[in-house]
Design a protein around this motif. Structure first.
Motif, mmCIF file in Angstrom:
data_model
loop_
_atom_site.group_PDB
_atom_site.id
_atom_site.type_symbol
_atom_site.label_atom_id
_atom_site.label_comp_id
_atom_site.label_asym_id
_atom_site.label_seq_id
_atom_site.Cartn_x
_atom_site.Cartn_y
_atom_site.Cartn_z
ATOM 1 N N GLY A 113 0.804 -1.214 0.000
ATOM 2 C CA GLY A 113 0.000 0.000 0.000
ATOM 3 C C GLY A 113 0.839 1.267 0.000
ATOM 4 O O GLY A 113 0.386 2.321 -0.428
ATOM 5 N N THR A 114 2.074 1.173 0.470
ATOM 6 C CA THR A 114 2.938 2.357 0.510
ATOM 7 C C THR A 114 3.482 2.724 -0.861
ATOM 8 O O THR A 114 3.988 3.828 -1.032
ATOM 9 N N ILE A 115 3.405 1.826 -1.838
ATOM 10 C CA ILE A 115 3.930 2.139 -3.169
ATOM 11 C C ILE A 115 2.868 2.139 -4.262
ATOM 12 O O ILE A 115 3.138 2.571 -5.378
ATOM 13 N N ALA A 116 1.659 1.687 -3.961
ATOM 14 C CA ALA A 116 0.595 1.657 -4.962
ATOM 15 C C ALA A 116 0.345 3.061 -5.500
ATOM 16 O O ALA A 116 0.220 4.008 -4.737
ATOM 17 N N GLY A 117 0.318 3.189 -6.816
ATOM 18 C CA GLY A 117 0.063 4.469 -7.468
ATOM 19 C C GLY A 117 1.289 5.343 -7.648
ATOM 20 O O GLY A 117 1.250 6.336 -8.355
ATOM 21 N N LYS A 118 2.403 4.978 -7.022
ATOM 22 C CA LYS A 118 3.627 5.785 -7.150
ATOM 23 C C LYS A 118 4.326 5.481 -8.466
ATOM 24 O O LYS A 118 4.101 4.464 -9.097
ATOM 25 N N ASN A 119 5.247 6.360 -8.847
ATOM 26 C CA ASN A 119 5.991 6.210 -10.084
ATOM 27 C C ASN A 119 7.002 5.076 -9.982
ATOM 28 O O ASN A 119 7.718 4.958 -8.988
ATOM 29 N N LEU A 120 7.075 4.282 -11.022
ATOM 30 C CA LEU A 120 7.954 3.115 -11.073
ATOM 31 C C LEU A 120 9.416 3.466 -10.798
ATOM 32 O O LEU A 120 10.100 2.778 -10.049
ATOM 33 N N GLY A 121 9.904 4.549 -11.408
ATOM 34 C CA GLY A 121 11.312 4.924 -11.221
ATOM 35 C C GLY A 121 11.653 5.182 -9.769
ATOM 36 O O GLY A 121 12.677 4.719 -9.270
ATOM 37 N N GLY A 122 10.807 5.907 -9.077
ATOM 38 C CA GLY A 122 11.056 6.192 -7.675
ATOM 39 C C GLY A 122 10.967 4.954 -6.810
ATOM 40 O O GLY A 122 11.738 4.775 -5.879
ATOM 41 N N VAL A 123 10.035 4.074 -7.117
ATOM 42 C CA VAL A 123 9.850 2.847 -6.342
ATOM 43 C C VAL A 123 11.078 1.949 -6.465
ATOM 44 O O VAL A 123 11.533 1.362 -5.484
ATOM 45 N N LEU A 124 11.649 1.843 -7.661
ATOM 46 C CA LEU A 124 12.799 0.961 -7.859
ATOM 47 C C LEU A 124 14.054 1.462 -7.155
ATOM 48 O O LEU A 124 14.969 0.690 -6.906
ATOM 49 N N ARG A 125 14.093 2.739 -6.807
ATOM 50 C CA ARG A 125 15.232 3.265 -6.037
ATOM 51 C C ARG A 125 15.105 2.897 -4.566
ATOM 52 O O ARG A 125 16.054 3.031 -3.809
ATOM 53 N N GLY A 126 13.917 2.453 -4.134
ATOM 54 C CA GLY A 126 13.698 2.096 -2.740
ATOM 55 C C GLY A 126 13.134 3.270 -1.972
ATOM 56 O O GLY A 126 13.098 4.395 -2.466
ATOM 57 N N PRO A 127 12.697 3.015 -0.731
ATOM 58 C CA PRO A 127 12.128 4.093 0.073
ATOM 59 C C PRO A 127 13.213 5.086 0.484
ATOM 60 O O PRO A 127 14.403 4.749 0.467
ATOM 61 N N PRO A 128 12.834 6.306 0.866
ATOM 62 C CA PRO A 128 13.826 7.327 1.208
ATOM 63 C C PRO A 128 14.847 6.874 2.254
ATOM 64 O O PRO A 128 16.023 7.181 2.124
ATOM 65 N N HIS A 129 14.438 6.128 3.268
ATOM 66 C CA HIS A 129 15.393 5.728 4.305
ATOM 67 C C HIS A 129 16.460 4.779 3.762
ATOM 68 O O HIS A 129 17.544 4.673 4.314
ATOM 69 N N CYS A 130 16.204 4.113 2.644
ATOM 70 C CA CYS A 130 17.203 3.228 2.048
ATOM 71 C C CYS A 130 18.142 3.994 1.121
ATOM 72 O O CYS A 130 19.172 3.477 0.720
ATOM 73 N N ARG A 131 17.783 5.212 0.772
ATOM 74 C CA ARG A 131 18.619 6.033 -0.111
ATOM 75 C C ARG A 131 19.397 7.066 0.699
ATOM 76 O O ARG A 131 20.015 7.948 0.134
ATOM 77 N N GLY A 132 19.323 6.973 2.017
ATOM 78 C CA GLY A 132 20.034 7.928 2.857
ATOM 79 C C GLY A 132 19.274 9.233 3.031
ATOM 80 O O GLY A 132 19.834 10.214 3.480
ATOM 81 N N GLU A 133 17.999 9.259 2.662
ATOM 82 C CA GLU A 133 17.195 10.465 2.799
ATOM 83 C C GLU A 133 16.263 10.315 3.997
ATOM 84 O O GLU A 133 15.683 9.276 4.210
ATOM 85 N N GLY A 134 16.120 11.341 4.758
ATOM 86 C CA GLY A 134 15.138 11.323 5.834
ATOM 87 C C GLY A 134 15.523 10.422 6.989
ATOM 88 O O GLY A 134 16.682 10.056 7.183
ATOM 89 N N HIS A 135 14.550 10.012 7.741
ATOM 90 C CA HIS A 135 14.721 9.180 8.938
ATOM 91 C C HIS A 135 15.181 7.775 8.584
ATOM 92 O O HIS A 135 14.676 7.161 7.671
#
Length: 153
Positions: A113-135
């Motif tokens: 549910g956290t990725i439904a409707g989101k853009n494919l490119g952003g989803v494949l990069r992983g959530p922000p916490h896995c990219r060093g962004e945010g918490h």
């Protein structure tokens, strides 16, 4: 129809004859063909008034194909969900329509549910916490495994 089904259907027809003419009711029961084969039927019953007389109209529809198709879909859905391979489905615009549990776990998301409707490119990069962004969550998340380059970004 079995005797019990006939009794239920007769009661259903009696109840349907008391309903308003605009409403309809649906009953599902197997009917027996001349060769003895049971055919699952969806029977829609409606009360109508014609020429001052009230009638009950019943329309029966063979739902064999619908039942078969629904069963196949449940099997395929179960296969997708239980796969250890990460599976993601996006529409032609790149919006995520479906992700199975394995995909969600591989990329470190909390749920499909956290990725439904989101853009494919952003989803494949992983959530922000896995990219060093945010918490950053506790280190037991899939994106924090040793050797996972997403955790280092």
């Amino acid at each position: 129809m079995s005797p019990q089904q006939k009794a239920r259907f007769a009661e259903f027809i009696r109840e349907s004859s008391d309903m308003a003419s605009e409403s309809g009711q649906t009953f599902i029961a197997p009917l027996v063909a001349r060769d003895g084969t049971e055919i699952p039927m969806e029977i829609t019953v409606r009360s109508v008034t014609f020429g001052g007389e009230r009638y009950v109209v019943a329309i029966a529809r063979d739902i064999t194909e619908r039942i078969r198709t629904e069963r196949e879909l449940r099997i395929k859905e179960s296969a997708l969900e239980s796969s250890t391979n990460g599976i993601l489905i996006a529409d032609p615009t790149g919006a995520v329509m479906y992700a199975n549990r394995s995909f969600v776990a591989m990329f470190g998301y909390d749920g499909a549910g956290t990725i439904a409707g989101k853009n494919l490119g952003g989803v494949l990069r992983g959530p922000p916490h896995c990219r060093g962004e945010g918490h950053r969550p506790p280190p037991r998340r899939p994106c924090d495994r040793a050797g996972d380059d997403r955790a280092a970004r």
